[in-house]
Design a protein around this motif. Structure first.
Motif: not given
Length: 227
Positions: A92-98
């Motif tokens: 999965t991809f965590t948007p809050t790491t951006q």
């Protein structure tokens, strides 16, 4: 090695469409829908209890005019918690790491609190830039410092959330790589490493919830200063 390690934080793209848009919209599908029944299911009861406890905890020190923000901040808390925890699932991809995503969430809400303060109590809001009893030679320097500290608040909110989640994901990635390498070579060493990985996953779940809570709590403190 370094490039491969940080590739997990790059926003994936499929057929020219950035998947970060789908990742940002996905938490909405996990929330229980509204129902007209008198008795809610267990998931809705847990959600309602969580929202009630969170709202009471955050808005107790906030004055009455600031309670209008209860719906916005409660929704933001659920949204960030869902994004942070769902990003711990494999592949999965965590948007809050951006940093860009976090800054897009923090800056408008911080700016709204500043505008509310300037509109409702301009004297007190501007008075925060200069502490009472400041010597005259230090007035320009303190005004500049307080202005910078005020403008850097949304950046601090975004960097705090990004750094904590990124560090946790890197540790999980490194330890999982160590387990994959050690398992065929030294199984006795791989077993305690796997236990450490499990404990780190539990810690990351707690960090995901706590960082969402801290993000919203600091916004409520900024709101308290301006209402």
């Amino acid at each position: 090695m370094a490039l491969g390690l940080f590739d997990q934080f790059a926003s994936p793209v499929r057929w020219g469409v950035p998947l970060v848009v789908l990742a940002l919209a996905f938490p909405i599908t996990t929330l229980p829908l509204y129902t007209a029944r008198w008795v809610c299911n267990r998931l809705s009861m847990v959600q309602n209890w969580f929202i009630a406890r969170f709202t009471h905890q955050v808005f107790t020190p906030v004055s009455h005019p600031g309670h209008k923000w209860a719906l916005i901040l409660s929704s933001l808390m659920l949204y960030l918690t869902s994004l942070n925890t769902l990003g711990l699932l494999p592949y999965t991809f965590t948007p809050t790491t951006q940093l860009s995503v976090n800054l897009a969430l923090a800056f408008p809400l911080w700016l709204a609190t500043v505008i509310i303060g300037l509109r409702n109590q301009p004297t007190q809001s501007l008075g925060h830039l200069l502490p009472e009893g400041t010597p005259t030679p230090l007035i320009p320097i303190l005004i500049i410092i307080e202005t910078i500290s005020l403008l850097i608040r949304p950046v601090a909110l975004s960097v705090r959330l990004t750094a904590n989640l990124t560090a946790g994901h890197l540790l999980i990635h490194l330890i999982s790589m160590a387990v994959a390498v050690l398992l065929p070579l030294m199984p006795l060493v791989a077993i305690p490493t796997s236990v450490l990985l499990l404990l780190l996953m539990l810690l990351e779940i707690a960090v995901a919830v706590i960082q969402a809570y801290v993000f919203v709590l600091l916004l409520s403190l900024y709101l308290q200063e301006n209402v």
